[in-house]
Write an enzyme that holds these catalytic residues in place. Sequence first.
Site, PDB file in Angstrom:
ATOM      1  N   ARG A   1       0.707  -1.434   0.102  1.00  0.00           N
ATOM      2  CA  ARG A   1       0.046  -0.180   0.058  1.00  0.00           C
ATOM      3  C   ARG A   1       1.471   0.989  -0.277  1.00  0.00           C
ATOM      4  O   ARG A   1       0.569   2.404  -0.384  1.00  0.00           O
ATOM      5  CB  ARG A   1      -0.571   0.160   1.283  1.00  0.00           C
ATOM      6  CG  ARG A   1      -1.510   1.159   1.047  1.00  0.00           C
ATOM      7  CD  ARG A   1      -2.750   1.190   2.719  1.00  0.00           C
ATOM      8  NE  ARG A   1      -4.009   1.869   2.755  1.00  0.00           N
ATOM      9  CZ  ARG A   1      -3.987   2.686   3.854  1.00  0.00           C
ATOM     10  NH1 ARG A   1      -4.244   1.304   4.526  1.00  0.00           N
ATOM     11  NH2 ARG A   1      -4.668   3.516   4.238  1.00  0.00           N
TER      12      ARG A   1
ATOM     13  N   ASN B   1      -9.955  -4.540   0.060  1.00  0.00           N
ATOM     14  CA  ASN B   1      -9.833  -3.030  -1.496  1.00  0.00           C
ATOM     15  C   ASN B   1      -9.017  -4.129  -1.948  1.00  0.00           C
ATOM     16  O   ASN B   1      -8.732  -4.679  -2.282  1.00  0.00           O
ATOM     17  CB  ASN B   1      -9.451  -2.548  -0.169  1.00  0.00           C
ATOM     18  CG  ASN B   1     -10.406  -1.506   0.837  1.00  0.00           C
ATOM     19  OD1 ASN B   1     -11.892  -1.534  -0.019  1.00  0.00           O
ATOM     20  ND2 ASN B   1      -9.643  -0.708   1.401  1.00  0.00           N
TER      21      ASN B   1
ATOM     22  N   CYS C   1     -19.006  -2.813   2.560  1.00  0.00           N
ATOM     23  CA  CYS C   1     -17.739  -1.427   3.139  1.00  0.00           C
ATOM     24  C   CYS C   1     -18.915  -0.669   4.253  1.00  0.00           C
ATOM     25  O   CYS C   1     -20.028  -1.349   4.635  1.00  0.00           O
ATOM     26  CB  CYS C   1     -18.152  -0.573   1.602  1.00  0.00           C
ATOM     27  SG  CYS C   1     -17.004   1.792   1.658  1.00  0.00           S
TER      28      CYS C   1
ATOM     29  N   HIS D   1     -17.284   3.560  -2.408  1.00  0.00           N
ATOM     30  CA  HIS D   1     -15.940   4.167  -2.822  1.00  0.00           C
ATOM     31  C   HIS D   1     -16.645   5.276  -3.784  1.00  0.00           C
ATOM     32  O   HIS D   1     -15.843   6.298  -4.567  1.00  0.00           O
ATOM     33  CB  HIS D   1     -14.245   4.264  -2.624  1.00  0.00           C
ATOM     34  CG  HIS D   1     -14.720   3.764  -1.043  1.00  0.00           C
ATOM     35  ND1 HIS D   1     -12.894   3.368  -1.357  1.00  0.00           N
ATOM     36  CD2 HIS D   1     -14.867   3.064  -0.340  1.00  0.00           C
ATOM     37  CE1 HIS D   1     -13.381   3.322  -0.164  1.00  0.00           C
ATOM     38  NE2 HIS D   1     -14.223   2.933   0.809  1.00  0.00           N
TER      39      HIS D   1
ATOM     40  N   TYR E   1     -15.116   9.668  -0.644  1.00  0.00           N
ATOM     41  CA  TYR E   1     -13.900   9.456  -1.739  1.00  0.00           C
ATOM     42  C   TYR E   1     -13.996   9.906  -2.641  1.00  0.00           C
ATOM     43  O   TYR E   1     -13.299  10.009  -3.739  1.00  0.00           O
ATOM     44  CB  TYR E   1     -14.097   8.010  -1.965  1.00  0.00           C
ATOM     45  CG  TYR E   1     -13.186   7.095  -0.480  1.00  0.00           C
ATOM     46  CD1 TYR E   1     -12.648   6.639  -0.431  1.00  0.00           C
ATOM     47  CD2 TYR E   1     -13.018   6.909   0.616  1.00  0.00           C
ATOM     48  CE1 TYR E   1     -11.523   6.247   0.520  1.00  0.00           C
ATOM     49  CE2 TYR E   1     -13.261   6.434   1.552  1.00  0.00           C
ATOM     50  CZ  TYR E   1     -12.035   5.609   1.288  1.00  0.00           C
ATOM     51  OH  TYR E   1     -11.506   5.186   2.530  1.00  0.00           O
TER      52      TYR E   1
HETATM   53  C1  G6P Z   1     -12.960   3.312   5.132  1.00  0.00           C
HETATM   54  C2  G6P Z   1     -13.152   2.775   3.624  1.00  0.00           C
HETATM   55  C3  G6P Z   1     -12.409   1.541   3.800  1.00  0.00           C
HETATM   56  C4  G6P Z   1     -10.881   1.293   4.440  1.00  0.00           C
HETATM   57  C5  G6P Z   1     -10.630   2.279   4.798  1.00  0.00           C
HETATM   58  C6  G6P Z   1      -9.315   1.898   5.599  1.00  0.00           C
HETATM   59  O1  G6P Z   1     -13.416   3.020   6.625  1.00  0.00           O
HETATM   60  O2  G6P Z   1     -14.295   2.271   3.642  1.00  0.00           O
HETATM   61  O3  G6P Z   1     -12.796   0.542   2.121  1.00  0.00           O
HETATM   62  O4  G6P Z   1     -10.634   0.449   3.611  1.00  0.00           O
HETATM   63  O5  G6P Z   1     -11.237   3.322   5.304  1.00  0.00           O
HETATM   64  O6  G6P Z   1      -8.464   2.473   7.037  1.00  0.00           O
HETATM   65  P1  G6P Z   1      -7.051   2.924   7.157  1.00  0.00           P
HETATM   66  O7  G6P Z   1      -7.043   2.389   8.777  1.00  0.00           O
HETATM   67  O8  G6P Z   1      -6.769   1.343   6.546  1.00  0.00           O
HETATM   68  O9  G6P Z   1      -6.458   4.228   6.470  1.00  0.00           O
END
Ligand code: G6P
Length: 427
Positions: free
Chosen positions: A90, A144, A165, A195, A248
């Site tokens: 990531r 994701n 989601c 998103h 998003y």
């Molecule tokens: C939100 C989104 C998810 C994502 C998450 C990321 O909840 O809907 O799709 O995985 O944020 O959270 P993070 O703590 O990994 O940045």
Amino acid sequence: MKLTVIGGGSSYTPELLDGLFSRLEQIPVSEVWMMDRDERRLGINAAFARRMAEKNGNPFTVHATTDMRAAVKDAKYVITQIRVGQMQARINDEKLGLKYGIVGQETTGVGGFACALRTIPRILEVAHAMEELAPQGFLLNFTNPAGINTEAVIKHSKIRTVGLCNVPIGIIMDVLKHTGGEVSDLELDYVGLNHLAWVRKFVFQGNDITQTVIEKFIENAAEEWEVEATRENMITAIRRLNMIVNPYLQYYYSTDTVLDTLKTKECTRGEEVVKVEESLFEKYQDVELKEKPEELSKRGGAHYSTAAFHLVDAIENNRGNRQIVCCRNNGAVPTFDDDVAVEIPAIIGDNGAAGIPQARPELPIRGLMQLVKAYESLTVEAAVKGDRTAAFNAMLLHPLMPDANGCKALLEELLEINRPHLQGTFF
Ligand code: G6P
């Protein structure tokens, strides 16, 4: 009944299990299987899960394994929450985006694209194992980019699947904070992709409360968008469209301000999460800890377990209730192909999710939706076939990607960086 978590080593697993204990009467799980390739994190989470189970009277047994096939065998529900290449992948995506001056976020732009190429083959491995070993099971995908992964399973597997989601349930919970009442009191006219969605109408106990919700949302916009310039763009979009937008959409409606903010940050979101996770796993190892720690709220997955077990409850008990999920379009959103994944309200019952027919999306939202949907479908094709042409075409179409030669160079670099995770495809 067996429930399996693929990616059981995720720091989200305690949040998920925490939500299960209060619902065991409706969801009679007797075995929880956790599968992960990361044995250290799996071991920590399994031991913590056993302590949580013990505190709740040991309603189910907890099994930990690195063998995906053993984990899915005879499971009724398989929840996927994997991250191929872990957090480093990531971070690589985020930095690659910044290098090219574009968005590299984990689900949107080049980040979501690279993540999909890494992930789709692994999700399909799970789906194909289920066809053989758990054909009556449901694959519930939280991984994701959730919409793209769900579409891959819809198109390339016979297994029943629903993508999930936490954003839709988050919007619902926010509104209920002001109105009171239950989730079932509120109906959203929600249409889009994961998103990339819009809420056109809110109906609470039969009354249209859309305008009140929009005003409240704008009043509290600083909670969602801290940076003023971004917030102002989003408020303008909300007012002009007269719809609530999925947060998003900031990457599309306020691209420059979001990029400016990302460029000034000391570290990327992935790097931040690494730090949060270090301290979370330290806590999870504490033998005195028997419930999820407060610090878990520093991750973005609020209401994750609520969404997951609403869904499992509705399937298990054939509730026939309305939930917003990623599912096969099947004509529900006019002007979109039947076999693509859309994020819309669906009726959930013992055969999974059936999308509820929606009013035709208005042009200002349909245009972006069509564009991103075409990109998503090309991305699925690219990942499944390991096809560079489909991959390039997907990138060329995406509004947040560079120009043609930029896409060409970016694709080569992206494939090279991700070579260890692409297992032969593309090379
Ligand atoms: C939100 C989104 C998810 C994502 C998450 C990321 O909840 O809907 O799709 O995985 O944020 O959270 P993070 O703590 O990994 O940045």
